[in-house]
Design a protein around this motif. Sequence first.
Motif, PDB file in Angstrom:
ATOM      1  N   GLU A  36      35.847  26.937  24.682  1.00  0.00           N
ATOM      2  CA  GLU A  36      36.711  27.487  25.417  1.00  0.00           C
ATOM      3  C   GLU A  36      36.709  28.573  25.813  1.00  0.00           C
ATOM      4  N   ILE A  37      35.166  29.303  25.973  1.00  0.00           N
ATOM      5  CA  ILE A  37      35.333  30.678  26.221  1.00  0.00           C
ATOM      6  C   ILE A  37      34.892  30.572  27.145  1.00  0.00           C
ATOM      7  N   PHE A  38      34.733  29.379  27.650  1.00  0.00           N
ATOM      8  CA  PHE A  38      33.856  28.284  29.480  1.00  0.00           C
ATOM      9  C   PHE A  38      34.841  28.322  29.679  1.00  0.00           C
ATOM     10  N   LYS A  39      35.664  27.834  30.091  1.00  0.00           N
ATOM     11  CA  LYS A  39      36.320  27.083  30.262  1.00  0.00           C
ATOM     12  C   LYS A  39      37.476  28.117  31.341  1.00  0.00           C
ATOM     13  N   LYS A  40      37.815  27.309  32.602  1.00  0.00           N
ATOM     14  CA  LYS A  40      38.526  27.908  34.012  1.00  0.00           C
ATOM     15  C   LYS A  40      39.721  28.411  33.013  1.00  0.00           C
ATOM     16  N   ASN A  41      40.596  29.506  33.580  1.00  0.00           N
ATOM     17  CA  ASN A  41      41.838  30.136  33.233  1.00  0.00           C
ATOM     18  C   ASN A  41      41.932  30.857  34.655  1.00  0.00           C
ATOM     19  N   GLU A  42      43.341  31.169  34.255  1.00  0.00           N
ATOM     20  CA  GLU A  42      44.421  31.743  35.546  1.00  0.00           C
ATOM     21  C   GLU A  42      44.034  33.247  35.521  1.00  0.00           C
ATOM     22  N   LYS A  43      42.924  34.545  34.309  1.00  0.00           N
ATOM     23  CA  LYS A  43      43.211  34.954  34.504  1.00  0.00           C
ATOM     24  C   LYS A  43      41.476  36.176  36.177  1.00  0.00           C
ATOM     25  N   LYS A  52      30.518  35.663  43.230  1.00  0.00           N
ATOM     26  CA  LYS A  52      29.306  35.577  44.547  1.00  0.00           C
ATOM     27  C   LYS A  52      27.912  35.721  44.009  1.00  0.00           C
ATOM     28  N   GLN A  53      27.374  36.203  42.992  1.00  0.00           N
ATOM     29  CA  GLN A  53      26.175  36.269  42.554  1.00  0.00           C
ATOM     30  C   GLN A  53      25.847  35.385  42.249  1.00  0.00           C
ATOM     31  N   LEU A  54      26.721  34.501  41.016  1.00  0.00           N
ATOM     32  CA  LEU A  54      26.276  32.907  40.594  1.00  0.00           C
ATOM     33  C   LEU A  54      26.925  32.006  40.312  1.00  0.00           C
ATOM     34  N   GLY A  55      27.939  32.095  41.495  1.00  0.00           N
ATOM     35  CA  GLY A  55      28.543  30.669  41.372  1.00  0.00           C
ATOM     36  C   GLY A  55      28.081  29.714  42.633  1.00  0.00           C
ATOM     37  N   PRO A  56      28.922  29.180  42.572  1.00  0.00           N
ATOM     38  CA  PRO A  56      29.894  27.868  42.473  1.00  0.00           C
ATOM     39  C   PRO A  56      29.273  27.541  40.876  1.00  0.00           C
ATOM     40  N   TRP A  57      30.779  27.535  40.004  1.00  0.00           N
ATOM     41  CA  TRP A  57      30.773  27.139  39.170  1.00  0.00           C
ATOM     42  C   TRP A  57      30.820  26.221  39.057  1.00  0.00           C
ATOM     43  N   GLU A  58      29.301  25.364  38.685  1.00  0.00           N
ATOM     44  CA  GLU A  58      29.270  23.336  38.907  1.00  0.00           C
ATOM     45  C   GLU A  58      29.546  22.448  37.533  1.00  0.00           C
ATOM     46  N   SER A  59      30.001  23.629  36.895  1.00  0.00           N
ATOM     47  CA  SER A  59      30.200  22.487  35.666  1.00  0.00           C
ATOM     48  C   SER A  59      29.755  23.398  34.744  1.00  0.00           C
ATOM     49  N   GLU A  60      30.729  23.350  33.151  1.00  0.00           N
ATOM     50  CA  GLU A  60      31.067  23.762  32.314  1.00  0.00           C
ATOM     51  C   GLU A  60      30.008  24.391  31.441  1.00  0.00           C
ATOM     52  N   LEU A  61      28.666  23.477  31.332  1.00  0.00           N
ATOM     53  CA  LEU A  61      27.355  23.942  31.044  1.00  0.00           C
ATOM     54  C   LEU A  61      27.026  25.232  31.846  1.00  0.00           C
ATOM     55  N   TYR A  62      27.246  24.685  33.178  1.00  0.00           N
ATOM     56  CA  TYR A  62      26.739  26.302  33.971  1.00  0.00           C
ATOM     57  C   TYR A  62      26.749  27.346  33.775  1.00  0.00           C
ATOM     58  N   ARG A  63      28.498  27.317  34.020  1.00  0.00           N
ATOM     59  CA  ARG A  63      29.043  28.465  33.410  1.00  0.00           C
ATOM     60  C   ARG A  63      28.280  28.910  32.288  1.00  0.00           C
ATOM     61  N   ARG A  64      28.239  27.685  30.933  1.00  0.00           N
ATOM     62  CA  ARG A  64      28.294  28.791  29.188  1.00  0.00           C
ATOM     63  C   ARG A  64      26.560  29.453  29.719  1.00  0.00           C
ATOM     64  N   ALA A  65      25.343  28.786  31.286  1.00  0.00           N
ATOM     65  CA  ALA A  65      24.405  29.207  31.218  1.00  0.00           C
ATOM     66  C   ALA A  65      24.281  30.632  31.621  1.00  0.00           C
ATOM     67  N   SER A  66      25.349  30.532  32.886  1.00  0.00           N
ATOM     68  CA  SER A  66      25.943  32.442  33.783  1.00  0.00           C
ATOM     69  C   SER A  66      26.286  33.516  32.863  1.00  0.00           C
ATOM     70  N   MET A  67      27.753  32.673  31.431  1.00  0.00           N
ATOM     71  CA  MET A  67      28.132  33.550  30.570  1.00  0.00           C
ATOM     72  C   MET A  67      26.527  34.281  29.679  1.00  0.00           C
ATOM     73  N   ARG A 151      34.115  37.083  24.792  1.00  0.00           N
ATOM     74  CA  ARG A 151      35.430  36.226  24.684  1.00  0.00           C
ATOM     75  C   ARG A 151      36.389  37.570  25.264  1.00  0.00           C
ATOM     76  N   LEU A 152      35.473  38.916  25.263  1.00  0.00           N
ATOM     77  CA  LEU A 152      36.423  40.181  25.939  1.00  0.00           C
ATOM     78  C   LEU A 152      36.565  40.246  27.168  1.00  0.00           C
ATOM     79  N   ILE A 153      35.206  39.577  28.028  1.00  0.00           N
ATOM     80  CA  ILE A 153      34.970  39.320  29.429  1.00  0.00           C
ATOM     81  C   ILE A 153      36.417  38.268  29.951  1.00  0.00           C
ATOM     82  N   ARG A 154      36.226  37.685  29.274  1.00  0.00           N
ATOM     83  CA  ARG A 154      37.446  36.496  29.327  1.00  0.00           C
ATOM     84  C   ARG A 154      38.225  37.094  29.543  1.00  0.00           C
ATOM     85  N   PHE A 155      38.881  38.597  29.090  1.00  0.00           N
ATOM     86  CA  PHE A 155      40.273  38.923  29.176  1.00  0.00           C
ATOM     87  C   PHE A 155      40.305  39.855  30.462  1.00  0.00           C
TER      88      PHE A 155
END
Length: 184
Positions: A36-43, A52-67, A151-155
């Motif tokens: 849930e920490i890495f899933k797409k949200n509307e915020k 711009k620096q790390l996207g596009p978000w190719e997969s949840e695993l890529y989002r995890r590594a980007s975090m 989690r905080l930087i997702r909010f």
Amino acid sequence: MDRQFDACKQKVHNRGKAPDLFLNELVDWAKTAPDEIFKKNEKFDIYSSVVKQLGPWESELYRRASMLEVLRVLGGFESSWNWSAGVDVTNPSSNTPCTEEAGIFQCSGNSMGFSPTLRQLLLDAGGDGNCASFIVISKENHKFAIEYCARLIRFTTKHHGPIKNQHIHSWLRRDAVQEFLKYI
């Protein structure tokens, strides 16, 4: 697992290079962190801020590594990767237990106001839910500190000056994301 970091050892501003111990703790946390920490949200969150620096978000695993890459650079900016870092003496509003920065990512207890899930994370880590226990747990429990910040930087992207003012953005590296991917 024996990990050899190269891209993740790139210099961050005038802070130097992330220690291997920190990088290994990031990877170990990411392997078991809740999806849930890495899933797409509307915020507008950290992923929106650094697309711009790390996207596009190719997969949840890529989002995890980007975090992990965001946390690598943020930890350098906020504390030079010091798990025990304390109050920011240059911040005049850091004058109460709830506004005092704590630990490697320099989160403060008042950030629990962004979501009850953040206070619950503190309770689950053995804190009593108040700002004084937040300070102690943030410095001593590395897994808590990593997960809390993630989690905080997702909010919000406004709690950390280096994110809000985009100081970390030019230091983020796609090759470091690829290296993190290799280990998670």
